[in-house]
Scaffold this motif. Sequence first.
Motif, PDB file in Angstrom:
ATOM      1  N   GLY A  66      -3.236   1.079 -17.107  1.00 48.07           N
ATOM      2  CA  GLY A  66      -3.910   1.990 -18.029  1.00 48.07           C
ATOM      3  C   GLY A  66      -5.082   2.718 -17.390  1.00 48.07           C
ATOM      4  N   LYS A  67      -5.552   3.700 -18.111  1.00 45.77           N
ATOM      5  CA  LYS A  67      -6.618   4.576 -17.608  1.00 45.77           C
ATOM      6  C   LYS A  67      -7.945   3.847 -17.415  1.00 45.77           C
ATOM      7  CE  LYS A  67      -4.520   8.518 -17.246  1.00 45.77           C
ATOM      8  NZ  LYS A  67      -4.242   9.041 -15.926  1.00 45.77           N
ATOM      9  N   GLU A  68      -8.289   2.931 -18.317  1.00 49.26           N
ATOM     10  CA  GLU A  68      -9.563   2.212 -18.194  1.00 49.26           C
ATOM     11  C   GLU A  68      -9.601   1.338 -16.946  1.00 49.26           C
ATOM     12  OE1 GLU A  68     -12.572   2.438 -19.799  1.00 49.26           O
ATOM     13  OE2 GLU A  68     -11.567   4.206 -20.609  1.00 49.26           O
ATOM     14  N   GLU A  69      -8.500   0.646 -16.684  1.00 49.97           N
ATOM     15  CA  GLU A  69      -8.394  -0.180 -15.477  1.00 49.97           C
ATOM     16  C   GLU A  69      -8.447   0.694 -14.225  1.00 49.97           C
ATOM     17  OE1 GLU A  69      -8.069  -3.588 -14.959  1.00 49.97           O
ATOM     18  OE2 GLU A  69      -8.467  -3.952 -17.064  1.00 49.97           O
ATOM     19  N   GLN A  70      -7.801   1.851 -14.284  1.00 51.58           N
ATOM     20  CA  GLN A  70      -7.815   2.770 -13.154  1.00 51.58           C
ATOM     21  C   GLN A  70      -9.242   3.268 -12.897  1.00 51.58           C
ATOM     22  OE1 GLN A  70      -5.706   6.514 -13.722  1.00 51.58           O
ATOM     23  NE2 GLN A  70      -4.999   6.434 -11.593  1.00 51.58           N
ATOM     24  N   LYS A  71      -9.933   3.602 -13.953  1.00 52.89           N
ATOM     25  CA  LYS A  71     -11.323   4.061 -13.832  1.00 52.89           C
ATOM     26  C   LYS A  71     -12.196   2.964 -13.219  1.00 52.89           C
ATOM     27  CE  LYS A  71     -15.010   5.822 -16.791  1.00 52.89           C
ATOM     28  NZ  LYS A  71     -15.394   6.142 -18.172  1.00 52.89           N
ATOM     29  N   GLN A  72     -11.993   1.718 -13.654  1.00 53.92           N
ATOM     30  CA  GLN A  72     -12.746   0.591 -13.116  1.00 53.92           C
ATOM     31  C   GLN A  72     -12.435   0.380 -11.634  1.00 53.92           C
ATOM     32  OE1 GLN A  72     -15.160  -1.160 -14.552  1.00 53.92           O
ATOM     33  NE2 GLN A  72     -15.443  -2.451 -12.761  1.00 53.92           N
ATOM     34  N   ALA A  73     -11.173   0.517 -11.260  1.00 52.69           N
ATOM     35  CA  ALA A  73     -10.770   0.355  -9.853  1.00 52.69           C
ATOM     36  C   ALA A  73     -11.417   1.410  -8.973  1.00 52.69           C
ATOM     37  CB  ALA A  73      -9.249   0.417  -9.732  1.00 52.69           C
ATOM     38  N   VAL A  74     -11.459   2.636  -9.431  1.00 52.65           N
ATOM     39  CA  VAL A  74     -12.083   3.712  -8.659  1.00 52.65           C
ATOM     40  C   VAL A  74     -13.576   3.422  -8.491  1.00 52.65           C
ATOM     41  CG1 VAL A  74     -12.674   6.169  -8.714  1.00 52.65           C
ATOM     42  CG2 VAL A  74     -10.350   5.435  -9.279  1.00 52.65           C
ATOM     43  N   LYS A  75     -14.199   2.921  -9.527  1.00 54.17           N
ATOM     44  CA  LYS A  75     -15.629   2.552  -9.471  1.00 54.17           C
ATOM     45  C   LYS A  75     -15.845   1.442  -8.441  1.00 54.17           C
ATOM     46  CE  LYS A  75     -19.183   0.291 -12.232  1.00 54.17           C
ATOM     47  NZ  LYS A  75     -19.390  -0.484 -13.450  1.00 54.17           N
ATOM     48  N   GLU A  76     -14.975   0.431  -8.461  1.00 52.68           N
ATOM     49  CA  GLU A  76     -15.104  -0.694  -7.535  1.00 52.68           C
ATOM     50  C   GLU A  76     -14.891  -0.257  -6.085  1.00 52.68           C
ATOM     51  OE1 GLU A  76     -12.375  -3.498  -9.250  1.00 52.68           O
ATOM     52  OE2 GLU A  76     -13.736  -3.924 -10.914  1.00 52.68           O
ATOM     53  N   ILE A  77     -13.949   0.638  -5.864  1.00 51.81           N
ATOM     54  CA  ILE A  77     -13.714   1.155  -4.508  1.00 51.81           C
ATOM     55  C   ILE A  77     -14.963   1.869  -4.003  1.00 51.81           C
ATOM     56  CG2 ILE A  77     -12.432   2.886  -3.175  1.00 51.81           C
ATOM     57  CD1 ILE A  77      -9.989   2.163  -4.956  1.00 51.81           C
ATOM     58  N   LYS A  78     -15.557   2.668  -4.848  1.00 45.96           N
ATOM     59  CA  LYS A  78     -16.774   3.386  -4.465  1.00 45.96           C
ATOM     60  C   LYS A  78     -17.903   2.416  -4.132  1.00 45.96           C
ATOM     61  CE  LYS A  78     -19.951   6.961  -5.963  1.00 45.96           C
ATOM     62  NZ  LYS A  78     -20.335   7.893  -7.009  1.00 45.96           N
ATOM     63  N   GLN A  79     -18.071   1.377  -4.959  1.00 44.14           N
ATOM     64  CA  GLN A  79     -19.104   0.370  -4.706  1.00 44.14           C
ATOM     65  C   GLN A  79     -18.860  -0.319  -3.361  1.00 44.14           C
ATOM     66  OE1 GLN A  79     -18.719  -2.209  -8.108  1.00 44.14           O
ATOM     67  NE2 GLN A  79     -20.146  -1.011  -9.346  1.00 44.14           N
ATOM     68  N   LEU A  80     -17.625  -0.708  -3.119  1.00 45.26           N
ATOM     69  CA  LEU A  80     -17.279  -1.382  -1.865  1.00 45.26           C
ATOM     70  C   LEU A  80     -17.491  -0.475  -0.659  1.00 45.26           C
ATOM     71  CD1 LEU A  80     -14.116  -3.205  -3.161  1.00 45.26           C
ATOM     72  CD2 LEU A  80     -16.059  -4.360  -2.080  1.00 45.26           C
ATOM     73  N   LYS A  81     -17.087   0.773  -0.796  1.00 48.66           N
ATOM     74  CA  LYS A  81     -17.241   1.737   0.297  1.00 48.66           C
ATOM     75  C   LYS A  81     -18.721   1.916   0.640  1.00 48.66           C
ATOM     76  CE  LYS A  81     -14.076   5.395   0.889  1.00 48.66           C
ATOM     77  NZ  LYS A  81     -13.534   6.675   0.459  1.00 48.66           N
ATOM     78  N   ASN A  82     -19.548   2.074  -0.369  1.00 49.18           N
ATOM     79  CA  ASN A  82     -20.985   2.234  -0.143  1.00 49.18           C
ATOM     80  C   ASN A  82     -21.580   0.998   0.528  1.00 49.18           C
ATOM     81  OD1 ASN A  82     -20.993   4.794  -1.270  1.00 49.18           O
ATOM     82  ND2 ASN A  82     -21.623   4.079  -3.293  1.00 49.18           N
ATOM     83  N   PHE A  83     -21.175  -0.166   0.069  1.00 45.40           N
ATOM     84  CA  PHE A  83     -21.660  -1.420   0.643  1.00 45.40           C
ATOM     85  C   PHE A  83     -21.250  -1.524   2.111  1.00 45.40           C
ATOM     86  CE2 PHE A  83     -21.117  -5.871   1.760  1.00 45.40           C
ATOM     87  CZ  PHE A  83     -22.330  -6.423   1.361  1.00 45.40           C
ATOM     88  N   ASN A  85     -20.301   0.853   4.180  1.00 44.95           N
ATOM     89  CA  ASN A  85     -20.934   1.873   5.011  1.00 44.95           C
ATOM     90  C   ASN A  85     -22.364   1.469   5.393  1.00 44.95           C
ATOM     91  OD1 ASN A  85     -18.743   3.590   5.125  1.00 44.95           O
ATOM     92  ND2 ASN A  85     -19.390   4.780   3.355  1.00 44.95           N
ATOM     93  N   LYS A  86     -23.031   0.776   4.519  1.00 43.35           N
ATOM     94  CA  LYS A  86     -24.393   0.331   4.815  1.00 43.35           C
ATOM     95  C   LYS A  86     -24.421  -0.872   5.760  1.00 43.35           C
ATOM     96  CE  LYS A  86     -28.728  -1.169   2.804  1.00 43.35           C
ATOM     97  NZ  LYS A  86     -29.511  -1.351   1.580  1.00 43.35           N
ATOM     98  N   TRP A  87     -23.512  -1.805   5.589  1.00 46.63           N
ATOM     99  CA  TRP A  87     -23.608  -3.095   6.276  1.00 46.63           C
ATOM    100  C   TRP A  87     -22.694  -3.282   7.478  1.00 46.63           C
ATOM    101  CZ3 TRP A  87     -27.690  -5.942   5.815  1.00 46.63           C
ATOM    102  CH2 TRP A  87     -28.480  -5.791   4.669  1.00 46.63           C
ATOM    103  N   ARG A  88     -21.727  -2.423   7.676  1.00 46.98           N
ATOM    104  CA  ARG A  88     -20.839  -2.567   8.841  1.00 46.98           C
ATOM    105  C   ARG A  88     -21.477  -2.050  10.082  1.00 46.98           C
ATOM    106  NH1 ARG A  88     -14.947  -0.530   7.371  1.00 46.98           N
ATOM    107  NH2 ARG A  88     -16.193   0.866   6.203  1.00 46.98           N
TER     108      ARG A  88
END
Length: 88
Positions: A66-83, A85-88
């Motif tokens: 569903g759309k809500e789960e998809q929206k949450q997944a996109v949010k989580e990917i962005k959070q992980l990517k930002n993390f 990019n900062k720590w690697r």
Amino acid sequence: MERQILKDMKKVDELIYSFTNVLCLDDNKNLEDYNDSEIIQEAQYIYDTYQEYDHRNYLMVCGEYGKEEQKQAVKEIKQLKNFLNKWR
């Protein structure tokens, strides 16, 4: 005093969930017991699951749940990517 990486990981929903609800329990450790490398490796692993065909996280991104789960997944990917990019 809390390490900066621990403060930052608490802003990443899926990463903090993985540690507090799975890894800390399985390893019988506190969050503070993990070193930076272990935290970064777990973040990378979780990030990779969003690209792993047939993994639940991949299916979330594709909208299988569903759309809500998809929206949450996109949010989580962005959070992980930002993390990462900062720590690697």
